[in-house]
Design a protein around this motif. Structure first.
Motif, PDB file in Angstrom:
ATOM      1  N   PHE A  12       0.842  -1.199   0.000  1.00  0.00           N
ATOM      2  CA  PHE A  12       0.000   0.000   0.000  1.00  0.00           C
ATOM      3  C   PHE A  12       0.870   1.239   0.000  1.00  0.00           C
ATOM      4  CE2 PHE A  12      -2.570  -3.304   1.975  1.00  0.00           C
ATOM      5  CZ  PHE A  12      -3.689  -3.240   1.162  1.00  0.00           C
ATOM      6  N   GLU A  13       0.485   2.203  -0.810  1.00  0.00           N
ATOM      7  CA  GLU A  13       1.175   3.497  -0.793  1.00  0.00           C
ATOM      8  C   GLU A  13       0.559   4.370   0.282  1.00  0.00           C
ATOM      9  OE1 GLU A  13       1.143   5.494  -4.546  1.00  0.00           O
ATOM     10  OE2 GLU A  13       2.815   4.297  -5.292  1.00  0.00           O
ATOM     11  N   ILE A  14       1.419   4.988   1.078  1.00  0.00           N
ATOM     12  CA  ILE A  14       0.943   5.822   2.184  1.00  0.00           C
ATOM     13  C   ILE A  14       1.404   7.249   1.953  1.00  0.00           C
ATOM     14  CG2 ILE A  14       1.028   6.161   4.700  1.00  0.00           C
ATOM     15  CD1 ILE A  14      -0.041   3.397   3.990  1.00  0.00           C
ATOM     16  N   ASN A  15       0.454   8.161   2.071  1.00  0.00           N
ATOM     17  CA  ASN A  15       0.827   9.566   1.966  1.00  0.00           C
ATOM     18  C   ASN A  15       0.101  10.390   3.026  1.00  0.00           C
ATOM     19  OD1 ASN A  15       1.561  12.103   1.365  1.00  0.00           O
ATOM     20  ND2 ASN A  15       1.241  11.922  -0.857  1.00  0.00           N
ATOM     21  N   PRO A  16       0.684  10.479   4.217  1.00  0.00           N
ATOM     22  CA  PRO A  16      -0.018  11.192   5.300  1.00  0.00           C
ATOM     23  C   PRO A  16      -0.213  12.673   4.999  1.00  0.00           C
ATOM     24  CG  PRO A  16       2.195  10.577   5.993  1.00  0.00           C
ATOM     25  CD  PRO A  16       1.957   9.911   4.678  1.00  0.00           C
ATOM     26  N   GLU A  17       0.596  13.244   4.116  1.00  0.00           N
ATOM     27  CA  GLU A  17       0.409  14.664   3.789  1.00  0.00           C
ATOM     28  C   GLU A  17      -0.925  14.874   3.089  1.00  0.00           C
ATOM     29  OE1 GLU A  17       4.635  16.933   3.265  1.00  0.00           O
ATOM     30  OE2 GLU A  17       3.978  15.757   1.555  1.00  0.00           O
TER      31      GLU A  17
END
Ligand code: SAH
Length: 395
Positions: free
Chosen positions: A193-198
């Motif tokens: 999974f790609e995670i991008n908290p921004e």
């Protein structure tokens, strides 16, 4: 010097039973210079020491941090975070994702004796969310403790803008360490999974559904699957891994569906039979004509407060009824959830029962679903059990 706060006569019982919140109605008076987010020492009306915590104006007046008379300082946060980390390393990490560097919740508020704080770990990145002014003001201390305590953590991102109490102390989203390149890719039970908290909701991913996704994988062989409120398609990836014949992800957020398509692609290339649709679920269900072998229904929290419970239950009844109508009449599965803290398990089950009765379908509960072990619930704070689900066989 910590500020002092005194309770009304006889209001100390819940504190003696370690409930982590003090409601404003229990407070007699406090030092006149107490500000939002200050540490207060709490006494009974007789002047007996009871606890220490973060002060907040609002219905929860104090979020308790300690039932002993200790300093709430850098050392305190370091100690509490080490305790949370130690428990996970010993009992939790070896059971699911194995080694360190994987995806898990390190701090789950009251369940880790840190009311108002959530920390999720994505490999070398920790994402923290403050839910109280006191925790918001302590973010730098917490970030320092995180990098000192957890060997894997090199970067810390603060994602508190949307979770802080409104109209009070403002905390911007941003880096509390050097900036890390994003997105990062994590592996959960071998699924990527790609995670991008921004960019994303919550801390970037819904870690709390990990075990439920894994269960769903085992029900997916050959199934046509509809994943409603799919967000970044995590249930869809597990369904495809489990051999689903086709999977449809539906969410109202364009960004979420783009990320769902991307997550399917990084796991399966262009081999997967997956379709992502941007739509409002209520409209979508009115028009969808197909029947499915497996439907996932994982809406956002409908009841954020106690006074919204009646409306939320109405929405759960309606949604579940619409979803049950779309289950293959020869027999299929509905994985249905509520993540509203204010709705308890029995109320949710009754809503699903009403939905079944409204549609006249037969329905049997095969599994009662929960939040996973890295989202612990303090026995003194059953409200912490926010995620409830049922895996129902419908025919
Ligand atoms: N099941 C997901 C998490 C769901 S979060 C997972 O496992 O990762 C809830 C999602 O519902 C969000 O992505 C939000 O964009 C979406 N949403 C909220 N209201 C909606 C609506 N009325 N119609 C469609 N999607 C909605």
């Amino acid at each position: 010097m910590d500020k002092k706060l005194f309770l009304r006569r006889g209001r100390e019982d819940s504190i003696k039973r370690f409930h982590p919140w003090i409601f404003s109605g229990a407070v007699k008076n406090a030092d006149s210079d107490v500000n939002e987010g200050d540490i207060v020492t709490v006494y009974s009306s007789e002047g007996e020491f009871l606890c220490k915590g973060h002060y907040e104006s609002g219905s929860i007046a104090v979020r308790i941090l300690s039932f002993v008379d200790e300093e709430i300082d850098e050392q305190f946060f370091k100690h509490r975070i080490s305790e949370a980390y130690r428990m996970r390393k010993k009992y939790i990490l070896p059971v699911f994702a194995g080694e360190e560097g994987s995806v898990y919740r390190l701090v789950h508020g009251e369940g880790d004796s840190l009311s108002g704080l959530v920390v999720d770990i994505y490999g070398d990145l920790a994402v923290l969310q403050a839910h109280s002014t006191g925790m918001g003001k302590s973010c730098s201390l917490i970030a320092k403790a995180l990098t000192e305590v957890c060997e894997s953590v090199k970067y810390v991102y603060n994602k508190s803008l949307s979770t802080m109490p409104k109209g009070k102390y403002a905390v911007e989203d941003g880096w509390l360490s050097e900036k890390r390149e994003l997105p990062l890719t994590v592996s959960e039970y071998g699924n990527l999974f790609e995670i991008n908290p921004e960019d994303g909701q919550k801390t970037g991913f819904f870690i709390d559904q990990r075990e439920n996704r894994r269960l769903l994988q085992r029900y997916s062989e050959g199934a046509s699957v509809l994943n409603l409120f799919s967000y970044t398609g995590a249930f869809s990836v597990y369904a495809l891994k489990g051999g689903a014949a086709k999977v449809e992800s539906v969410d109202s957020s364009l960004k979420a569906i783009a990320q769902a398509n991307r997550n399917v692609e990084i796991n399966f290339g262009d081999r997967a039979s997956h379709r992502g649709t941007v739509a409002d679920i209520f409209d979508y269900l009115k028009e969808a004509e197909d029947s499915y072998d497996l439907i996932v229904l994982d809406p956002p929290a409908f009841a954020k407060h106690r006074n919204a419970v009646a409306n939320a239950l109405q929405a759960y009844r309606r949604l579940n009824a619409r979803a049950m109508e779309k289950i293959n009449p020869a027999g299929g599965m509905l994985f249905t959830f509520s993540c509203s803290q204010a709705v308890d398990r029995l109320q949710f089950q009754q809503a699903v029962f009403s939905a079944a009765a409204m549609t006249g379908r037969q329905a049997s509960i095969l599994h009662c679903l929960n939040q996973p072990a890295d989202h612990p619930v303090s026995i003194y704070h059953p409200e912490g059990n926010y995620l409830k689900g049922l895996a129902v066989y419908v025919k």
